[in-house]
Design a protein around this motif. Structure first.
Motif, mmCIF file in Angstrom:
data_model
loop_
_atom_site.group_PDB
_atom_site.id
_atom_site.type_symbol
_atom_site.label_atom_id
_atom_site.label_comp_id
_atom_site.label_asym_id
_atom_site.label_seq_id
_atom_site.Cartn_x
_atom_site.Cartn_y
_atom_site.Cartn_z
ATOM 1 N N UNK A 40 101.971 -43.494 56.088
ATOM 2 C CA UNK A 40 100.909 -43.683 57.084
ATOM 3 C C UNK A 40 100.413 -45.120 57.090
ATOM 4 N N UNK A 41 100.236 -45.669 55.890
ATOM 5 C CA UNK A 41 99.780 -47.054 55.780
ATOM 6 C C UNK A 41 100.837 -48.022 56.314
ATOM 7 N N UNK A 42 102.074 -47.773 55.920
ATOM 8 C CA UNK A 42 103.135 -48.746 56.228
ATOM 9 C C UNK A 42 103.536 -48.747 57.698
ATOM 10 N N UNK A 43 103.564 -47.571 58.319
ATOM 11 C CA UNK A 43 104.163 -47.471 59.654
ATOM 12 C C UNK A 43 103.162 -47.171 60.764
ATOM 13 N N UNK A 44 101.949 -46.823 60.413
ATOM 14 C CA UNK A 44 100.986 -46.481 61.453
ATOM 15 C C UNK A 44 99.668 -47.254 61.282
ATOM 16 N N UNK A 45 99.794 -48.559 61.192
ATOM 17 C CA UNK A 45 98.587 -49.369 61.049
ATOM 18 C C UNK A 45 98.166 -49.452 59.610
ATOM 19 N N UNK A 46 97.528 -50.552 59.264
ATOM 20 C CA UNK A 46 97.197 -50.766 57.856
ATOM 21 C C UNK A 46 95.806 -50.257 57.526
ATOM 22 N N UNK A 47 95.690 -48.953 57.453
ATOM 23 C CA UNK A 47 94.431 -48.355 57.051
ATOM 24 C C UNK A 47 94.292 -48.475 55.524
ATOM 25 N N UNK A 48 93.310 -49.238 55.095
ATOM 26 C CA UNK A 48 93.167 -49.515 53.655
ATOM 27 C C UNK A 48 92.918 -48.242 52.838
ATOM 28 N N UNK A 49 92.256 -47.285 53.464
ATOM 29 C CA UNK A 49 92.007 -46.026 52.754
ATOM 30 C C UNK A 49 93.330 -45.329 52.448
ATOM 31 N N UNK A 50 94.265 -45.457 53.394
ATOM 32 C CA UNK A 50 95.589 -44.870 53.182
ATOM 33 C C UNK A 50 96.284 -45.544 51.993
ATOM 34 N N UNK A 51 96.132 -46.861 51.919
ATOM 35 C CA UNK A 51 96.765 -47.562 50.800
ATOM 36 C C UNK A 51 96.135 -47.104 49.482
ATOM 37 N N UNK A 52 94.838 -46.890 49.517
ATOM 38 C CA UNK A 52 94.156 -46.396 48.323
ATOM 39 C C UNK A 52 94.690 -45.025 47.916
ATOM 40 N N UNK A 53 94.874 -44.165 48.909
ATOM 41 C CA UNK A 53 95.413 -42.826 48.614
ATOM 42 C C UNK A 53 96.863 -42.912 48.118
ATOM 43 N N UNK A 54 97.604 -43.866 48.662
ATOM 44 C CA UNK A 54 98.981 -44.097 48.200
ATOM 45 C C UNK A 54 98.961 -44.397 46.697
ATOM 46 N N UNK A 55 98.008 -45.238 46.303
ATOM 47 C CA UNK A 55 97.892 -45.574 44.876
ATOM 48 C C UNK A 55 97.439 -44.362 44.058
ATOM 49 N N UNK A 56 96.585 -43.533 44.660
ATOM 50 C CA UNK A 56 96.171 -42.295 43.979
ATOM 51 C C UNK A 56 97.405 -41.431 43.711
ATOM 52 N N UNK A 57 98.258 -41.309 44.720
ATOM 53 C CA UNK A 57 99.484 -40.519 44.574
ATOM 54 C C UNK A 57 100.362 -41.058 43.460
ATOM 55 N N UNK A 58 100.544 -42.373 43.452
ATOM 56 C CA UNK A 58 101.361 -42.983 42.392
ATOM 57 C C UNK A 58 100.726 -42.755 41.029
ATOM 58 N N UNK A 59 99.392 -42.834 40.985
ATOM 59 C CA UNK A 59 98.693 -42.625 39.707
ATOM 60 C C UNK A 59 98.881 -41.195 39.211
ATOM 61 N N UNK A 60 98.809 -40.234 40.143
ATOM 62 C CA UNK A 60 99.033 -38.835 39.747
ATOM 63 C C UNK A 60 100.439 -38.658 39.181
ATOM 64 N N UNK A 61 101.403 -39.315 39.818
ATOM 65 C CA UNK A 61 102.779 -39.249 39.314
ATOM 66 C C UNK A 61 102.846 -39.824 37.901
ATOM 67 N N UNK A 62 102.132 -40.920 37.696
ATOM 68 C CA UNK A 62 102.134 -41.561 36.377
ATOM 69 C C UNK A 62 101.530 -40.622 35.326
ATOM 70 N N UNK A 63 100.402 -40.010 35.684
ATOM 71 C CA UNK A 63 99.754 -39.110 34.713
ATOM 72 C C UNK A 63 100.609 -37.873 34.450
ATOM 73 N N UNK A 64 101.312 -37.429 35.475
ATOM 74 C CA UNK A 64 102.245 -36.316 35.269
ATOM 75 C C UNK A 64 103.328 -36.749 34.281
ATOM 76 N N UNK A 65 103.753 -38.005 34.410
ATOM 77 C CA UNK A 65 104.756 -38.548 33.484
ATOM 78 C C UNK A 65 104.235 -38.609 32.063
#
Lengths: 322, 511
Positions: free
Chosen positions: B117-142
């Motif tokens: 959503x961030x990359x292809x549909x406008x640079x909504x900063x909140x989306x980028x923040x959520x993207x990082x949340x997703x990556x963080x969840x993956x990290x904690x799962x790891x």
């Protein structure tokens, strides 16, 4: 199962056999684009945005840039003059010129560029529309006003030096192509086959050039004129410089620090859109020659005081070389 | 039965097989949509239609950042698939499996939705923040996975001499999984460190664009190390998973595990050491040799097993060369994953080694663009090979049988290998033809690559269509997979009944 494998193999063989694309074009329809390749455009001193990340940058002197690539006609004229003055020499069907060399640092992957003779242009080779037989240069019919290609960085350097010009550095090239805003291409932010000769232009150019194979196009072709069915749009930069994207890559003066690979800018007929942007780079060894690689020159309006003014929010020369 | 809540949603998000299917579908749809934005699709006008139809906002300056986001989102889904497989085949407690899978599922889905959503549909900063949340969840799962996989845990000691273990009973296969996960987490740290500096796409770059820079920054080197080792570790993970699928054991298992553990460490540390030392490549070579030898032992074991099992089915005690080859090739879905590991040496490892050895003599004489094509081809092919291995395993899990299994398997193998071989030849074309005479080679390799990938995508589409229609059946495959939800493999360590929940003791569902 055997039948299935046989059917697959046959399909592959047919796809291979159907491929009879000719490799090169030695003749093309002459086209008068109305753009004078001998003209120069003034690029005034001032601020501009450099690179993909649009760094604030400044060039503090005016300079002029060729409105088009150096053409085959111009390069043949140069070869004749330079050879007659003994500046260049022809050995084994190739043009060579002396280069004073560059400092060697012994860096990893670094090639030594010592003083000596270096290849400027291989003659009578596929891809080069300039031939040399019986002490006479000839240009393939219709290619007189196409960009000269198959010219090495040394060949470009010699052309510039011979006439008192120089190759633009990357900053100078960028300002000339981009002007003072952050546009992606010299004409703006949208790209299609009506405005530039890049990889998607083959279909629209075939009827115009009258050839199956489409490589370079006459310099300044995309200037708003209509050629048969192709209604072009003007692709000049804010300073009126044509083909700063597409057609043929352009050698520039800079190289990688300590590595001597020379940069190229602008992209060519063989590239996708992202390679013809104002920030896209290519590079190669300075003796590299290609049928999609040419150059253009700049000349000083007055002697430069400094390439770049460094200010708090401006890039340093080193930054720009990155 | 009622407790199982036999509905599709339950199947999708609580069973291992359902979770894998959802992730495969999401990756497939993502690849299908975003694959239409580049290459010949632009020339054919498909790109413009997709951009217009989906109202994408594609600025040329943001291309590098977009691609990086796309790589990350697809990678997260693939990692999620591998995690689902690992939590199913490596013994752990039920709640641990549930927690890890839940976190990973939220992680990759949030990463994908908001990253794209961030990359292809406008640079909504909140989306980028959520993207990082997703990556963080993956990290904690790891992190959780690494803790759960703790090979020193006394609960998971083994005594079966068929499987590699230490004198104290430490399961070396579990150790190999653990090592892979820890190295992945360290590498993720390198990526996160750099990403936090260059966040929000402000300074995105593609590694292949800076390959010739003599003076790369620490951040650039971190990213280069990060991307290399991440893909290599994804390959290590799938190799270990496939090993379990084949019930890898015996002397080859012992050799392989003793090589895979130090191999993963040296390869991982070597890739990341590029930040500090030019000698990183030597470490990478050593680590790669160790891990590739481990994979070779798996291939030897697996192919011998395939031949042996098939001959046993045919009641043949002895067989000549051709009978043995026929037995080896009998089941493409089992032969294929191991073959792809071998094929990888021609299209990925071989090319990489050749590139390194002949860098100054050949590749640095070529223009950057040619070197760039070789580099990007190299890792695109490795990624795609890993994807085909996952697909073949999943097709087997889905129970493809008979001629369908044969057609699906062989088309997947032949189609993908024709495409990958063609792309390898394309990327190395300058060794074979001069630039001015390359058109025929370029056209031919492109046709073959398009043909190969095309039939693979068609088969994949048909396969997913079959799984889609199955969802409309009351007693479809999905129902069976809800009941028999775990991957049917023999575990290196035993079933721990003390930790299983009531009602979990259905076949394959032990945890």
């Amino acid at each position: 199962m055997k039948k299935q494998i046989l059917a697959l193999s046959l399909l592959l063989a047919v796809s291979l056999a159907c491929n009879t694309t000719p490799v090169l074009n030695r003749e093309t329809t002459p086209i008068d684009t109305g753009i004078n390749a001998d003209e120069w455009a003034l690029v005034p001193a001032g601020k501009f945005y450099y690179g993909l990340h649009s760094k604030d940058s400044v060039i503090d002197y005016d300079y002029e840039m060729m409105v088009t690539h150096v053409t085959n006609h111009q390069y043949v004229t140069f070869l004749k003059e330079a050879l007659s003055e003994g500046k260049l020499e022809i050995k084994s069907d190739s043009v060579y010129g002396f280069f004073p060399g560059e400092p060697f640092h012994g860096f990893r992957h670094e090639d030594e560029i010592n003083a000596g003779l270096y290849l400027c242009m291989p003659l009578n080779v596929p891809g080069n529309h300039i031939s040399y037989h019986n002490n006479e240069f000839t240009i393939d019919p219709g290619f007189e006003n196409h960009p000269v290609v198959m010219v090495s960085w040394f060949g470009a350097w010699w052309y510039a030096k011979f006439y008192g010009y120089r190759l633009p550095n990357e900053a100078e090239w960028t300002k000339a192509a981009r002007g003072t805003d952050e546009r992606a291409y010299p004409w703006g932010d949208e790209i299609d086959d009506k405005v530039v000769n890049y990889t998607h232009s083959t279909k629209s150019l075939r009827p115009v050039l009258g050839t199956e194979v489409v490589r370079t196009t006459p310099v300044g072709l995309y200037n708003g004129k209509k050629y048969k069915e192709l209604q072009t749009r003007d692709n000049s930069s804010p300073y009126g410089i044509y083909d700063m994207a597409g057609n043929a890559w352009q050698w520039v003066a800079d190289d990688y620090p300590r590595l001597h690979y020379k940069y190229m800018r602008g992209g060519s007929f063989s590239n996708y859109a992202h390679f013809v942007t104002n920030w896209a780079r290519n590079s190669a060894h300075p003796e590299y020659c290609s049928f999609n690689l040419g150059f253009r020159c700049i000349r000083d309006v007055k002697a430069p005081t400094n390439n770049l003014v460094e200010s708090d929010d401006s890039l340093t020369g080193e930054d720009l070389n990155r | 039965m009622n407790r199982l809540k036999m509905n599709r949603l339950n199947y999708f998000f609580t069973s291992t097989k359902g979770l894998i299917l959802v992730a495969i579908v999401i990756v497939s749809v993502t690849a299908a949509i975003f694959g239409m934005l580049s290459g010949p699709m632009a020339e054919w006008g498909v790109r413009d239609v997709v951009v217009k139809w989906l109202r994408m906002d594609l600025k040329p300056t943001e291309r590098a950042g977009r691609i990086i986001m796309l790589y990350h989102t697809i990678a997260m889904a693939v990692i999620a698939i591998e995690v689902y497989m690992i939590t199913s085949i490596v013994p752990m407690k039920r709640h641990q499996q549930t927690n890890i899978n839940t976190l990973v599922t939220f992680g990759y889905m949030i990463t994908m939705v908001f990253g794209l959503g961030f990359a292809y549909w406008g640079h909504n900063k909140a989306f980028h923040g959520m993207f990082l949340v997703g990556l963080s969840l993956m990290f904690f799962a790891g992190v959780m996975l690494a803790i759960v996989l703790n090979p020193w845990s006394k609960e998971y000691r083994i005594t079966d001499k068929a499987y590699a273990h230490t004198k104290k009973g430490i399961d070396l296969e579990r150790m190999a999984f653990f090592t892979m996960v820890v190295m992945t987490l360290i590498s993720a740290g390198f990526g996160a460190y750099t990403g936090s500096f260059w966040g929000s796409g402000q300074e995105a770059f593609l590694a292949e664009d800076i390959i010739r820079e003599a003076d790369k920054t620490v951040f650039e080197k971190s990213i280069i190390g990060h991307l290399h080792i991440m893909l290599a570790l994804i390959a290590v993970a799938i190799t270990l998973v496939i090993g379990r699928w084949f019930d890898f054991k015996g002397i080859y298992h012992k050799l392989a595990m003793w090589l895979m553990i130090p191999g993963s460490i040296v390869l991982g540390a070597g890739s990341l050491s590029v930040v500090w030392t030019d000698a990183a490549h030597i470490f990478v070579y050593v680590g790669a040799v160790l891990t590739m030898l481990a994979a070779l032992f798996l291939v030897i074991f697996g192919w011998r097993k395939l031949i042996k099992d098939r001959l046993a089915e045919q009641n043949l005690k002895k067989a000549g060369f051709f009978k043995s080859v026929a037995a080896l090739l009998h089941d493409p879905l089992k032969f294929g994953p191991l073959w792809q590991m071998v094929f990888m040496n021609f299209t990925v490892s071989g090319v990489g080694i050749f590139l390194a050895v002949k860098l100054d003599d050949i590749f640095r004489v070529w223009p950057l663009r040619e070197e760039r094509i070789t580099l990007t081809g190299h890792w695109h092919i490795l990624s795609a090979l890993i994807a085909t291995i996952i697909i073949m395993y999943y097709a087997d899990i889905s129970g493809l049988k008979g001629k369908t299994r044969q057609w699906f398997g062989w088309i997947l193998i032949i189609g993908s290998d024709v495409a990958f071989a063609s792309m390898t030849i394309f990327s190395m074309k300058r060794l074979m033809v001069v630039e001015t005479a390359q058109q025929q080679l370029v056209d031919t390799t492109m046709i073959l690559a398009d043909f190969g990938l095309g039939i693979v995508l068609v088969m994949m589409f048909l396969f997913l269509l079959w799984r889609f229609f199955d969802l409309f059946k009351d007693n479809g495959l999905w129902r069976k997979e809800t009941i028999n939800q775990e991957l049917d493999v023999k575990k290196t360590t035993g079933y721990i009944p003390a930790f299983s929940k009531e009602g979990d003791s259905m076949k394959g569902g032990e945890k």
